[in-house]
Design a protein around this motif. Structure first.
Motif, mmCIF file in Angstrom:
data_model
loop_
_atom_site.group_PDB
_atom_site.id
_atom_site.type_symbol
_atom_site.label_atom_id
_atom_site.label_comp_id
_atom_site.label_asym_id
_atom_site.label_seq_id
_atom_site.Cartn_x
_atom_site.Cartn_y
_atom_site.Cartn_z
ATOM 1 N N LEU A 189 0.906 -1.121 0.028
ATOM 2 C CA LEU A 189 -0.064 0.023 -0.018
ATOM 3 C C LEU A 189 1.070 1.363 -0.039
ATOM 4 O O LEU A 189 1.762 1.512 0.793
ATOM 5 C CB LEU A 189 -0.931 -0.079 1.306
ATOM 6 C CG LEU A 189 -1.914 1.425 1.536
ATOM 7 C CD1 LEU A 189 -2.848 1.247 0.377
ATOM 8 C CD2 LEU A 189 -2.608 1.027 2.818
ATOM 9 N N ARG A 190 0.656 2.011 -0.878
ATOM 10 C CA ARG A 190 1.692 3.185 -1.156
ATOM 11 C C ARG A 190 0.729 4.550 -1.272
ATOM 12 O O ARG A 190 -0.347 4.411 -1.838
ATOM 13 C CB ARG A 190 2.401 3.128 -2.250
ATOM 14 C CG ARG A 190 3.439 2.048 -2.271
ATOM 15 C CD ARG A 190 4.358 1.902 -3.513
ATOM 16 N NE ARG A 190 5.521 0.875 -3.290
ATOM 17 C CZ ARG A 190 5.115 -0.273 -3.797
ATOM 18 N NH1 ARG A 190 4.206 -0.365 -4.622
ATOM 19 N NH2 ARG A 190 6.213 -1.074 -3.623
ATOM 20 N N PRO A 191 0.796 5.648 -0.751
ATOM 21 C CA PRO A 191 0.300 6.926 -0.886
ATOM 22 C C PRO A 191 0.207 7.177 -2.633
ATOM 23 O O PRO A 191 1.350 6.962 -3.019
ATOM 24 C CB PRO A 191 1.143 7.974 -0.047
ATOM 25 C CG PRO A 191 2.473 7.224 -0.053
ATOM 26 C CD PRO A 191 2.210 5.809 -0.155
ATOM 27 N N GLY A 192 -1.087 7.910 -2.610
ATOM 28 C CA GLY A 192 -1.293 8.353 -4.180
ATOM 29 C C GLY A 192 -1.805 7.304 -5.133
ATOM 30 O O GLY A 192 -2.322 7.893 -6.082
ATOM 31 N N GLY A 193 -1.887 6.225 -4.975
ATOM 32 C CA GLY A 193 -2.548 5.161 -5.677
ATOM 33 C C GLY A 193 -3.973 4.810 -5.230
ATOM 34 O O GLY A 193 -4.360 5.472 -4.490
ATOM 35 N N ASP A 194 -4.379 3.751 -5.986
ATOM 36 C CA ASP A 194 -5.823 3.311 -5.551
ATOM 37 C C ASP A 194 -5.618 2.512 -4.343
ATOM 38 O O ASP A 194 -5.236 1.247 -4.656
ATOM 39 C CB ASP A 194 -6.437 2.762 -6.820
ATOM 40 C CG ASP A 194 -7.598 1.986 -6.371
ATOM 41 O OD1 ASP A 194 -8.225 2.243 -5.306
ATOM 42 O OD2 ASP A 194 -8.265 1.226 -7.348
ATOM 43 N N PRO A 195 -5.884 2.942 -3.257
ATOM 44 C CA PRO A 195 -5.807 2.021 -2.024
ATOM 45 C C PRO A 195 -6.153 0.904 -2.252
ATOM 46 O O PRO A 195 -5.843 -0.446 -1.419
ATOM 47 C CB PRO A 195 -6.277 2.748 -0.801
ATOM 48 C CG PRO A 195 -7.196 3.695 -1.679
ATOM 49 C CD PRO A 195 -6.660 3.927 -2.715
ATOM 50 N N MET A 196 -7.408 0.453 -2.482
ATOM 51 C CA MET A 196 -8.213 -0.705 -2.668
ATOM 52 C C MET A 196 -7.644 -1.684 -3.765
ATOM 53 O O MET A 196 -7.631 -3.082 -3.384
ATOM 54 C CB MET A 196 -9.756 -0.456 -3.121
ATOM 55 C CG MET A 196 -10.680 -0.037 -2.260
ATOM 56 S SD MET A 196 -10.576 -1.112 -0.828
ATOM 57 C CE MET A 196 -11.550 -2.722 -1.708
ATOM 58 N N ALA A 197 -6.511 -1.428 -4.438
ATOM 59 C CA ALA A 197 -5.974 -2.196 -5.376
ATOM 60 C C ALA A 197 -5.121 -2.912 -4.427
ATOM 61 O O ALA A 197 -4.474 -4.173 -5.100
ATOM 62 C CB ALA A 197 -5.267 -1.457 -6.394
ATOM 63 N N ALA A 198 -4.599 -2.533 -3.438
ATOM 64 C CA ALA A 198 -3.737 -3.154 -2.554
ATOM 65 C C ALA A 198 -4.289 -4.138 -1.521
ATOM 66 O O ALA A 198 -3.772 -5.028 -0.909
ATOM 67 C CB ALA A 198 -2.757 -2.336 -1.699
ATOM 68 N N VAL A 199 -5.611 -4.202 -1.303
ATOM 69 C CA VAL A 199 -6.402 -4.886 -0.491
ATOM 70 C C VAL A 199 -6.997 -6.383 -1.127
ATOM 71 O O VAL A 199 -7.366 -6.467 -2.197
ATOM 72 C CB VAL A 199 -7.625 -4.170 -0.178
ATOM 73 C CG1 VAL A 199 -8.786 -5.046 0.711
ATOM 74 C CG2 VAL A 199 -7.353 -2.902 0.547
ATOM 75 N N ARG A 253 -1.468 7.487 3.364
ATOM 76 C CA ARG A 253 -0.637 8.664 3.358
ATOM 77 C C ARG A 253 0.099 8.949 4.735
ATOM 78 O O ARG A 253 1.165 9.148 4.546
ATOM 79 C CB ARG A 253 -2.000 9.951 3.321
ATOM 80 C CG ARG A 253 -1.339 11.279 3.549
ATOM 81 C CD ARG A 253 -2.293 12.305 3.476
ATOM 82 N NE ARG A 253 -3.651 11.856 4.316
ATOM 83 C CZ ARG A 253 -3.645 12.264 5.804
ATOM 84 N NH1 ARG A 253 -2.781 12.919 6.041
ATOM 85 N NH2 ARG A 253 -4.605 12.143 6.492
ATOM 86 N N LEU A 254 -0.717 8.163 5.879
ATOM 87 C CA LEU A 254 0.371 8.293 7.056
ATOM 88 C C LEU A 254 1.355 7.497 6.980
ATOM 89 O O LEU A 254 2.332 7.801 7.787
ATOM 90 C CB LEU A 254 -0.697 8.314 8.242
ATOM 91 C CG LEU A 254 -1.848 9.089 8.287
ATOM 92 C CD1 LEU A 254 -2.903 8.962 9.146
ATOM 93 C CD2 LEU A 254 -1.377 10.511 8.694
ATOM 94 N N ALA A 255 1.282 6.115 6.604
ATOM 95 C CA ALA A 255 2.260 5.103 6.898
ATOM 96 C C ALA A 255 3.392 5.357 5.614
ATOM 97 O O ALA A 255 4.594 4.934 6.000
ATOM 98 C CB ALA A 255 1.759 3.529 6.830
ATOM 99 N N GLY A 256 2.964 6.021 4.638
ATOM 100 C CA GLY A 256 4.199 5.924 3.498
ATOM 101 C C GLY A 256 4.032 4.668 2.710
ATOM 102 O O GLY A 256 3.818 4.788 1.622
ATOM 103 N N GLU A 257 4.232 3.648 3.419
ATOM 104 C CA GLU A 257 4.060 2.525 2.861
ATOM 105 C C GLU A 257 4.104 1.121 3.721
ATOM 106 O O GLU A 257 4.487 1.354 4.698
ATOM 107 C CB GLU A 257 5.551 2.187 1.821
ATOM 108 C CG GLU A 257 5.399 0.965 0.967
ATOM 109 C CD GLU A 257 6.832 0.645 0.138
ATOM 110 O OE1 GLU A 257 7.519 -0.081 0.534
ATOM 111 O OE2 GLU A 257 6.928 1.683 -0.899
ATOM 112 N N LEU A 258 2.882 0.467 3.403
ATOM 113 C CA LEU A 258 2.692 -0.595 4.118
ATOM 114 C C LEU A 258 2.816 -2.101 3.438
ATOM 115 O O LEU A 258 2.307 -2.124 2.418
ATOM 116 C CB LEU A 258 1.160 -0.611 4.734
ATOM 117 C CG LEU A 258 1.238 0.317 5.910
ATOM 118 C CD1 LEU A 258 -0.393 0.766 6.221
ATOM 119 C CD2 LEU A 258 1.743 0.184 7.178
ATOM 120 N N GLU A 259 3.449 -2.917 3.941
ATOM 121 C CA GLU A 259 3.700 -4.285 3.131
ATOM 122 C C GLU A 259 2.558 -5.312 3.162
ATOM 123 O O GLU A 259 1.478 -5.149 3.928
ATOM 124 C CB GLU A 259 4.765 -5.107 3.899
ATOM 125 C CG GLU A 259 6.160 -4.330 4.060
ATOM 126 C CD GLU A 259 7.242 -4.995 4.667
ATOM 127 O OE1 GLU A 259 7.047 -6.030 5.304
ATOM 128 O OE2 GLU A 259 8.373 -4.607 4.787
#
Length: 247
Positions: free
Chosen positions: A111-121, A201-207
């Motif tokens: 999960l990265r900021p700026g993209g579609d968050p649901m795409a990482a779910v 946005r807050l985490a920057g990146e989550l694995e």
């Protein structure tokens, strides 16, 4: 403020089940507070705990207005906080535990900021979070609750399912079969998907494999020992556990 000393004091309060009684200098702003939180979580990791998740707080717009803040707060979850769905959790070492129903996301991709968050779910599920402030009387300032890892104490996640419409799902919280709170996923920033975007946005990146707790869908309620707790989120199912003391 001594960041290391406050992190140690908060860690000791959690491990001993005794609230801080004051007498020290606390964080004055959110920058100092997150530095303390990082040091606090690092102590847990150094003892062998493994980071498993990311949690959001103040996802209720009313709560944000009440606290006079304009952004969410966040904390970290570890494997020692995990409660099996349908299992038992010993709360005898907690200070003044409370429980609240939530929605959980499981990341299948980064999960990265700026993209579609649901795409990482990969999946979503109903969840229960146990919170337990290490401050006396459950009273704290905004920087203090951040430093205390947003009062994180435990979490349970129900069965995972494919992501769907999460915007306005009914939520029930029951204690011993009695209705304690009712709410909606709309209480989470209007939609849990907004909380997911905020996490990016807050985490920057989550694995991948990270569990994200989107925030409370109702008010938290006190959690006594010997209590059966169940949360139901319409369309997602239920999650439950029982409290007590280990034999």
């Amino acid at each position: 403020m001594n960041i290391t000393a406050l992190a140690e004091a908060l860690d000791t309060a959690a491990r001993d089940g005794r609230p801080l009684t004051g007498g020290g200098s606390g964080p004055q702003d959110t920058e100092e507070a997150y530095a303390v939180q990082e040091a606090l979580v690092a102590r847990r990791v150094a003892r062998g705990e493994r980071l498993t998740g990311f949690k959001l707080g103040f996802t209720s717009l009313a709560k944000m207005r009440q606290m006079g803040v304009s952004d969410l707060i966040h904390g970290r979850l570890t494997d020692r906080m995990e409660i099996p769905d349908g299992g038992h959790v010993d709360i005898s070492g907690l200070i003044h535990p409370r429980v609240e129903p939530e929605v959980a996301f499981l990341l299948g991709d980064t999960l990265r900021p700026g993209g579609d968050p649901m795409a990482a779910v990969a999946a979503v599920a109903p969840a229960l979070e146990v919170i337990d402030s290490r401050y006396h009387g459950f009273r704290f300032s905004l920087p203090e609750v951040i430093a205390d890892n947003t009062s994180a104490a435990g979490y349970a996640v129900g069965a995972w399912s494919a992501p769907g419409d999460l915007d306005n799902l009914g939520v029930l919280l029951e204690l011993d079969g009695r209705l304690a709170e009712t709410g909606s996923t709309a209480a989470i920033l209007g939609s849990p998907l907004r909380a997911l975007a905020a996490a990016a946005r807050l985490a920057g990146e989550l694995e991948p494999g990270t569990v994200i707790l989107a925030g409370a869908a109702t008010a938290a309620v006190p959690l006594p020992p010997g209590t059966h707790v169940r949360a139901t989120v319409a369309g997602l199912g239920t999650v439950r556990f029982t409290t007590g003391e280990d034999a």
